[in-house]
Design a protein around this motif. Sequence first.
Motif, PDB file in Angstrom:
ATOM      1  N   ARG A  98      10.285  -3.417  -4.734  1.00 22.99           N
ATOM      2  CA  ARG A  98      10.512  -2.002  -4.456  1.00 22.99           C
ATOM      3  C   ARG A  98      11.757  -1.787  -3.598  1.00 22.99           C
ATOM      4  N   TYR A  99      12.211  -2.843  -2.950  1.00 28.46           N
ATOM      5  CA  TYR A  99      13.298  -2.728  -1.998  1.00 28.46           C
ATOM      6  C   TYR A  99      14.563  -3.454  -2.422  1.00 28.46           C
ATOM      7  N   THR A 100      14.442  -4.516  -3.209  1.00 27.64           N
ATOM      8  CA  THR A 100      15.624  -5.264  -3.622  1.00 27.64           C
ATOM      9  C   THR A 100      15.316  -6.117  -4.844  1.00 27.64           C
ATOM     10  N   GLU A 101      16.338  -6.374  -5.624  1.00 27.45           N
ATOM     11  CA  GLU A 101      16.226  -7.324  -6.736  1.00 27.45           C
ATOM     12  C   GLU A 101      16.591  -8.731  -6.286  1.00 27.45           C
ATOM     13  N   LEU A 102      17.178  -8.844  -5.124  1.00 32.40           N
ATOM     14  CA  LEU A 102      17.640 -10.137  -4.624  1.00 32.40           C
ATOM     15  C   LEU A 102      16.512 -10.815  -3.855  1.00 32.40           C
ATOM     16  N   ILE A 103      15.624 -11.452  -4.591  1.00 32.53           N
ATOM     17  CA  ILE A 103      14.439 -12.105  -4.047  1.00 32.53           C
ATOM     18  C   ILE A 103      14.480 -13.580  -4.432  1.00 32.53           C
ATOM     19  N   GLU A 104      14.409 -14.451  -3.460  1.00 33.21           N
ATOM     20  CA  GLU A 104      14.395 -15.891  -3.716  1.00 33.21           C
ATOM     21  C   GLU A 104      13.070 -16.469  -3.204  1.00 33.21           C
ATOM     22  N   PRO A 105      12.095 -16.647  -4.096  1.00 34.09           N
ATOM     23  CA  PRO A 105      10.812 -17.207  -3.660  1.00 34.09           C
ATOM     24  C   PRO A 105      10.981 -18.682  -3.286  1.00 34.09           C
ATOM     25  N   LEU A 106      10.338 -19.088  -2.211  1.00 32.99           N
ATOM     26  CA  LEU A 106      10.317 -20.486  -1.814  1.00 32.99           C
ATOM     27  C   LEU A 106       9.001 -21.134  -2.196  1.00 32.99           C
ATOM     28  N   SER A 107       7.959 -20.344  -2.279  1.00 35.82           N
ATOM     29  CA  SER A 107       6.632 -20.808  -2.659  1.00 35.82           C
ATOM     30  C   SER A 107       5.797 -19.567  -2.928  1.00 35.82           C
ATOM     31  N   LEU A 108       4.501 -19.729  -3.111  1.00 32.85           N
ATOM     32  CA  LEU A 108       3.651 -18.569  -3.365  1.00 32.85           C
ATOM     33  C   LEU A 108       3.606 -17.618  -2.177  1.00 32.85           C
ATOM     34  N   ASP A 109       3.847 -18.127  -0.972  1.00 33.71           N
ATOM     35  CA  ASP A 109       3.601 -17.312   0.216  1.00 33.71           C
ATOM     36  C   ASP A 109       4.834 -17.032   1.067  1.00 33.71           C
ATOM     37  N   GLU A 110       6.021 -17.325   0.580  1.00 35.49           N
ATOM     38  CA  GLU A 110       7.209 -17.000   1.367  1.00 35.49           C
ATOM     39  C   GLU A 110       8.404 -16.777   0.446  1.00 35.49           C
ATOM     40  N   ALA A 111       9.335 -15.954   0.927  1.00 34.16           N
ATOM     41  CA  ALA A 111      10.523 -15.638   0.124  1.00 34.16           C
ATOM     42  C   ALA A 111      11.614 -15.075   1.015  1.00 34.16           C
ATOM     43  N   TYR A 112      12.856 -15.251   0.544  1.00 38.88           N
ATOM     44  CA  TYR A 112      14.006 -14.590   1.156  1.00 38.88           C
ATOM     45  C   TYR A 112      14.279 -13.299   0.391  1.00 38.88           C
ATOM     46  N   LEU A 113      14.670 -12.262   1.117  1.00 36.75           N
ATOM     47  CA  LEU A 113      15.087 -11.006   0.511  1.00 36.75           C
ATOM     48  C   LEU A 113      16.449 -10.629   1.088  1.00 36.75           C
ATOM     49  N   ASP A 114      17.388 -10.300   0.230  1.00 33.25           N
ATOM     50  CA  ASP A 114      18.673  -9.772   0.663  1.00 33.25           C
ATOM     51  C   ASP A 114      18.607  -8.256   0.508  1.00 33.25           C
ATOM     52  N   VAL A 115      18.579  -7.543   1.627  1.00 33.07           N
ATOM     53  CA  VAL A 115      18.454  -6.079   1.599  1.00 33.07           C
ATOM     54  C   VAL A 115      19.757  -5.415   2.066  1.00 33.07           C
ATOM     55  N   THR A 116      20.863  -6.119   1.915  1.00 33.40           N
ATOM     56  CA  THR A 116      22.162  -5.602   2.361  1.00 33.40           C
ATOM     57  C   THR A 116      22.470  -4.246   1.738  1.00 33.40           C
ATOM     58  N   ASP A 117      22.150  -4.074   0.456  1.00 31.89           N
ATOM     59  CA  ASP A 117      22.484  -2.838  -0.251  1.00 31.89           C
ATOM     60  C   ASP A 117      21.296  -1.901  -0.396  1.00 31.89           C
ATOM     61  N   CYS A 118      20.208  -2.182   0.309  1.00 34.01           N
ATOM     62  CA  CYS A 118      19.032  -1.316   0.237  1.00 34.01           C
ATOM     63  C   CYS A 118      19.263  -0.083   1.113  1.00 34.01           C
ATOM     64  N   HIS A 119      19.051   1.114   0.535  1.00 27.24           N
ATOM     65  CA  HIS A 119      19.298   2.348   1.268  1.00 27.24           C
ATOM     66  C   HIS A 119      18.013   2.956   1.828  1.00 27.24           C
ATOM     67  N   GLN A 120      16.893   2.365   1.519  1.00 31.76           N
ATOM     68  CA  GLN A 120      15.642   2.862   2.081  1.00 31.76           C
ATOM     69  C   GLN A 120      15.588   2.565   3.578  1.00 31.76           C
ATOM     70  N   CYS A 121      14.774   3.313   4.289  1.00 30.00           N
ATOM     71  CA  CYS A 121      14.644   3.141   5.745  1.00 30.00           C
ATOM     72  C   CYS A 121      16.008   3.223   6.437  1.00 30.00           C
ATOM     73  N   ARG A 122      16.877   4.092   5.889  1.00 32.32           N
ATOM     74  CA  ARG A 122      18.230   4.298   6.438  1.00 32.32           C
ATOM     75  C   ARG A 122      19.037   3.001   6.437  1.00 32.32           C
ATOM     76  N   GLY A 123      18.656   2.081   5.556  1.00 29.47           N
ATOM     77  CA  GLY A 123      19.379   0.818   5.448  1.00 29.47           C
ATOM     78  C   GLY A 123      19.057  -0.170   6.541  1.00 29.47           C
ATOM     79  N   SER A 124      18.060   0.121   7.356  1.00 29.92           N
ATOM     80  CA  SER A 124      17.693  -0.771   8.465  1.00 29.92           C
ATOM     81  C   SER A 124      16.814  -1.913   7.959  1.00 29.92           C
TER      82      SER A 124
END
Length: 350
Positions: A98-124
């Motif tokens: 819902r927030y980014t397409e840049l999702i790098e899963p490391l396993s079932l329970d953890e992942a990296y998200l790049d939200v640099t270009d996400c404008h939701q939450c005022r980009g915070s």
Amino acid sequence: MVEPIRQRKIIHVDMDCFFAAVEMRDFPELRDKPIAVGGPANSRGVISTCNYEARQYGVRSAMPSSEALRRCPGLILVPGRMSVYKAVSQQIRAIFARYTELIEPLSLDEAYLDVTDCHQCRGSATLIAQRIRAEIQAETGLTASAGIAPNKFIAKIASDENKPNGQCVVLPEQCAAFAAALPLRKIPGVGPRTAERLAEHGLQNGADVLKHSPERLHEWLGKFGPVLYQRAQGIDPREVQPHRERKSVGVETTVAEDLRSEQACLDKLMSLLPELARRLGEKPFKGLNVKLKFSDFQQTTVACQGNELAPSQLAALLHTGYLRGEGKGVRLVGISVTLASHSSPQLSLL
């Protein structure tokens, strides 16, 4: 005119004792009791995940179930339900999307998200992480922790700072000081033996690393030396890779003291299986690989075809690799699987 480099906003989301948390959610009678997901003690079972009540007794992932029960006689052992964990993981992944397409899963329970270009939450990125964690809890009944930083390395370390159900923000101007204060064992790639070797040279934290040149670190640690020099400065240029095609999944450990028998190596190998299962999920695989690094830093890998983690087959691979050491001690044991692109039987720890 050269454009300034844009500062990344990276979130590392890590579920809190994921497998155990799912069991407590689905079976409320287990709440507030020490539980662990793992195999029975009478069949050389090992712990995959345990809750925080069990951790108070010293129970940890990859610990033999027999040792866990010795430390915590009231421990409740629960068999894993990988299909359920995978379904919950997919729910969580949908929240990330819902927030980014840049999702790098490391396993079932953890992942990296790049939200640099996400404008939701005022980009915070801080507010985005808070909202993601709130949505995970509302929709799955589970809690997650998060680290927010300008790179993957710092974000991953930060996600562990305020567990469970918390988050930690490291601003760009704080990265260098944050990394400098890190005990070296917290830096990925620094195992017990590497930490011991660095301690022999007087290195205990990131700041100590920076007292030496990358060339000197290379002499001590090989190609990992310059990487450690970067990490000690809080630098990590790696990008979040959502479409990375993984060819293998594995786990390895460097022991504090060399293993001196084949049986000791086998015990250590079997203790790695729960973590491998967690990282693998239900990805189909077609090959098994066992890796050994000997006391003189020479290493060998033995491989075969297969789509089950059968102890007898793993023991045979280990036997072949151990003989290649000609009696030398073993400082590292690892196991990995070669991924397949087609469906295959579900992972089973036989």
